[in-house]
Each structure stands twice: as structure tokens, then as C-alpha cells.
Design a protein around this motif. Structure first.
Motif, PDB file in Angstrom:
ATOM      1  N   ALA A  94       0.835  -1.207   0.000  1.00  0.00           N
ATOM      2  CA  ALA A  94       0.000   0.000   0.000  1.00  0.00           C
ATOM      3  C   ALA A  94       0.869   1.256   0.000  1.00  0.00           C
ATOM      4  CB  ALA A  94      -0.926  -0.012   1.208  1.00  0.00           C
ATOM      5  N   TRP A 110      -6.489   5.506  -1.397  1.00  0.00           N
ATOM      6  CA  TRP A 110      -5.981   4.175  -1.053  1.00  0.00           C
ATOM      7  C   TRP A 110      -6.563   3.752   0.284  1.00  0.00           C
ATOM      8  CZ3 TRP A 110      -2.967   0.660  -3.665  1.00  0.00           C
ATOM      9  CH2 TRP A 110      -2.456   1.080  -4.890  1.00  0.00           C
ATOM     10  N   ILE A 151      -3.619   7.703   3.130  1.00  0.00           N
ATOM     11  CA  ILE A 151      -4.105   6.323   3.068  1.00  0.00           C
ATOM     12  C   ILE A 151      -5.115   6.103   4.189  1.00  0.00           C
ATOM     13  CG2 ILE A 151      -3.463   3.890   3.257  1.00  0.00           C
ATOM     14  CD1 ILE A 151      -0.762   4.582   2.074  1.00  0.00           C
ATOM     15  N   GLN A 181       0.973   3.673  -3.254  1.00  0.00           N
ATOM     16  CA  GLN A 181       0.407   5.005  -3.052  1.00  0.00           C
ATOM     17  C   GLN A 181       1.387   6.081  -3.518  1.00  0.00           C
ATOM     18  OE1 GLN A 181       1.458   7.486  -0.648  1.00  0.00           O
ATOM     19  NE2 GLN A 181      -0.142   8.911  -1.346  1.00  0.00           N
TER      20      GLN A 181
END
Length: 461
Positions: free
Chosen positions: A181, A205, A235, A185
């Protein structure tokens, strides 16, 4: 010694454990002492911890795929395929080659290091619509897919389509999911600057995990630091949450939220290779139960290690922790490979074997850019110092000088010149989801293994 009578050592799997074992066997044994065979579909060792950096374009795929044939001294015979069953009584391994031919390979000693596969659950639509992050092909495909979502969103006039293409969901709050992630991102954050028709605020995200904490092994302070870094980047982190169902254009969370997305990346843990179930031997949470000497109780010449084996953690046991087993990490797998090789050699030469004992050296988590958290030898680090430790550890763990040079060059080029955000078109018009990469339906049952071995001679198709 006549080559016909040489003991046959069969190693299954070319991960950290299998390759570490093969390399040490080659150094310890003369060519006349044993015949070494390795079963693997690919003639390279994948440095798995750096896969998120391949997906994000920081590293090229070739830089973390270390060729098994590069050494001029390499003498191990490679069977290009995967083991789909083992008959312990007949001492035969059943192999499906990359051309789908099924052959029997007899052995005197077998080292089982088939690794692990992605752990999935009975969630509607999961295997049909989720991407994995376990193989080099998956990492390369995910990179292409993410960039293609930006391309398609940029070209679209439909707000709903844009919204679904610009939201990304990663399931799994362990090291793989968190790094995936974080790295991806950064990829979209940097790439969107080249897409003037896309509002950067539309890119979202989501990182979710059913557990109450991200990477609990890091401890509360470092775990919170990692969360702070990800949240500062925008995120969305949801803990205590998983997937209820997945579709081609949306994902439903267990808390009832429906997220429009075309990108679901599943990294929610691993389980031992299905090969282990074909042995009919005792397991512990799916991993083969072995002794601290890494051999299978009651079976002569059978060893197992790495992600597929429940290896007693003697270092933790010495501290009073009961029934502790080694975690499925590269750190343990590499060291277990050397111990297994030494124990196979000891068996060949009629000497006593030794147990595996290793104290964990710590953990490193690369969050991309200048962000990282690390805990070497219990010392908590953040930011650039943690990044230096994380990359220094990975760089030193690469097996060859060529691989080290490629990775260092890639890191330097990316830091100086950035990314070109190029799509390769890899499998662009073919399915490439979880069910398409790991072939978990290829394995035989113990009964099928026995019937196949009894019905065909060694080496037959």
C-alpha cells in the motif's frame, strides 16, 4: 564411486530455504558423493521482500530474480516444474513439469522447501477479482494495472467510472500489505502529476485488516509510527475490518461500506504449500511438524524447512516460551537452509545432526521514499535511519554481486530521475487474478499420489 550408486538428494523449492540448502550442499559435497536435483518452475531465486518495490517501479523485475545458473560451478540438475505429491513410503516425488507432463522422481534424501501460497477465505468473488502479491509476475501485473487505471480514468468522461478506477483497496496489515500500500500510493501520488485531467484528491488508497493493529510484531510505538506515516499520505486505514464480497467494480467491507474500485490487492497472510497435505504426515496449522533438527519424525531422509515447516524455535523455548515455532520469514529460511544441508551431509557421512537455533535479528519495513520503520536487535528506528537499515539489510541479503549492483543502481536511478510510469502490456488482455497464478488446484491427494506411483515406474510420465 560409480555415479549410478550415488545417493540422490532432491530439493523441492527454490526460495530462500531451498536455494540456501542447494548452495551449501554443492560446497560441502564432492560431485562423487551425491547427485543433487532441484525442483522449481523458475530457474531463479526471487527476493520476495522487495516485491512491493517492483510493483511500484522502484526496482526492475530482473534485479530481484537471481539466476540459479549464473555460477560456473553450478552442478545441480534442475527439473522445471512443481512437486504435486510425495510418496514417503516409496521415496518418490511426483512432479508436474512446465509442459504439464507428470513424472516420478525417486530420491534417497528429500528436502521439502515448497514455501507458501496466499491464504484465502471463502469470500464471494475474492479469487475471481483480487490480485495477489506473491510472485514476480503478479507484481509486474499489478504495476501495469495500477498505471492503466490512471490512463483510463484520465480518458474517461464518466464520473462514476473515474471514481472506481481511482480507488484502490489493499487487504492485509502485515509487512507485505503495508509495504504494498505504501509503495503503490507513492507511485500514484507521483504519477498523477503527469495527468492534468485527474484531480489528485480523487485518488484514494484503503488499507484494511481484520486485526486490531498493523504489524503487531513491531510493537505499539513503531506500529503507530507506521500508521502515522501512511495516514499523513492520505491512506485510509481500517482495522477490525475485512472483505464481505468482491465484484469487478466494487468491494463490500464487513462493516457495510461499499467501495467503488477496480483494484483489490489481497495480502492477508500465507499458508503452507498444498504439497504438504499430500504427505499424510502430522501438521501444525498446515505446516509440516518437524523436529528442531528439521527432519520428519519416523521418516528416514526427509527434511522440511521454511514457510512449509513448523520448526521449533529453540531460541524462544530457551526463554520459557512454550510451543513456539519459527515465523515464516526470509531470515529464518536462509539459515535453516544451511542447517538442513549440514544435516543431510551428516547423515550421508554417518555423523550426528545439529538442531536449528537462531535468535531473531529484528524487523525492517520500507514504506517508500524516505519513510521506514525498523527494529534491528530491538532498537527502534524511524525515518532515514530506519530506511538505511532496511535497505542495507535487503542489499546485504541478496545472494550475488550482480543482484546487489542492479538493486543499488535501481535505487540510485529512482532517487535521482524518478519513474517514467511505463506500462509494459504484460498479460494485458488475459486474466491475472489470484486463481490464475498459484495453481493451488494442481496437487494430488495422498491416495492419488500412491495410486500414481504404484501405477507407473520411476521417471515415467
Amino acid at each position: 564411486m560409480d555415479t549410478v550408486t550415488r545417493p540422490r538428494i532432491l530439493v523441492v523449492g527454490a526460495g530462500f530455504a531451498g536455494v540456501g540448502c542447494v548452495r551449501r550442499l554443492e560446497r560441502q559435497l564432492a560431485a562423487s558423493e551425491a547427485e543433487i536435483t532441484l525442483v522449481t518452475p523458475f530457474a531463479y531465486q526471487l527476493y520476495l521482500p522487495l516485491l512491493p518495490q517492483v510493483a511500484s517501479g522502484v526496482l526492475t523485475p530482473q534485479s530481484i530474480a537471481v539466476s540459479l545458473r549464473r555460477s560456473k560451478k553450478y552442478r545441480t540438475r534442475i527439473i522445471p516444474g512443481g512437486a504435486i505429491g510425495v510418496d514417503l513410503k516409496a521415496k518418490v516425488c511426483v512432479i508436474r513439469t512446465i509442459t504439464d507432463e507428470i513424472v516420478n522422481e525417486p530420491y534417497d534424501y528429500i528436502v521439502l522447501a515448497p514455501g507458501s501460497v496466499t491464504r484465502t477465505f471463502d469470500i464471494p468473488g475474492l479469487t475471481e477479482h483480487a490480485f495477489g502479491m506473491k510472485t514476480l509476475a503478479e507484481a509486474a501485473y499489478v504495476r501495469d494495472h495500477v498505471i492503466s487505471q490512471l490512463d483510463l480514468a484520465d480518458a474517461s468522461h464518466d464520473p462514476a467510472e473515474r471514481a472506481s478506477r481511482l480507488q484502490f483497496v489493499v487487504v492485509g496489515g502485515g509487512y507485505a500489505g503495508t509495504e504494498t500500500a505504501a509503495c503503490l500510493q507513492l507511485l500514484t501520488h507521483n504519477a498523477v502529476k503527469r495527468y492534468p485531467r485527474i484531480d489528485p484528491a480523487l485518488i484514494k488508497w484503503h488499507l484494511i485488516d481484520i486485526a486490531p493493529k498493523l504489524m503487531p510484531e513491531l510493537g505499539d510505538k513503531l506500529g503507530s509510527s507506521a500508521q502515522d506515516v501512511l495516514r499523513r499520505r492520505g491512506i485510509d486505514i481500517s482495522l477490525g475490518v475485512s472483505i464481505a464480497k468482491a465484484g469487478p467494480e466494487e468491494v463490500t467491507f464487513t462493516d457495510g461500506r461499499v467501495i467503488p474500485t477496480r483494484t483489490l490487492i489481497w495480502t492477508a497472510g500465507v499458508v503452507a504449500s498444498p504439497l504438504i497435505a499430500t504427505l499424510g504426515a502430522q501438521t501444525l496449522r498446515g505446516r509440516l511438524a518437524v523436529t528442531s533438527h528439521l527432519d520428519l519424525p519416523g521418516q528416514d531422509g526427509v527434511f522440511a524447512l521454511g514457510d512449509a515447516a513448523a520448526v521449533p524455535d529453540e531460541a524462544k523455548a530457551a526463554n520459557g516460551e512454550e510451543a513456539a515455532v519459527c515465523p515464516p520469514t526470509a531470515q529464518h529460511a536462509m539459515r535453516q537452509g544451511k542447517v538442513v544441508a549440514d544435516n543431510v551431509v551428516a547423515k550421508l557421512r554417518g555423523r550426528p545432526t545439529r538442531p536449528y537455533v537462531h535468535k531473531d535479528l529484528g524487523l525492517v519495513v520500507d514504506l517508500g521514499g524516505t519513510d521506514a520503520v525498523s527494529k534491528p536487535l530491538g532498537i527502534e528506528l524511524r525515518g532515514l535511519p530506519a530506511q538505511a537499515v532496511a535497505r542495507g539489510y535487503h542489499w546485504s541479503a541478496l545472494r550475488t554481486g550482480v543482484a546487489k549492483a542492479r538493486v543499488l543502481t535501481n535505487w540510485t536511478l529512482n532517487a535521482v530521475a524518478g519513474d517514467d510510469f511505463v506500462r509494459t502490456g504484460f498479460q494485458a488482455r488475459r486474466p491475472a487474478k489470484l486463481k490464475d497464478f498459484e495453481y493451488t488446484d494442481s496437487y494430488l491427494t495422498p491416495e492419488q499420489v500412491r495410486a500414481h506411483v504404484e501405477g507407473s515406474g520411476p521417471g515415467s510420465g
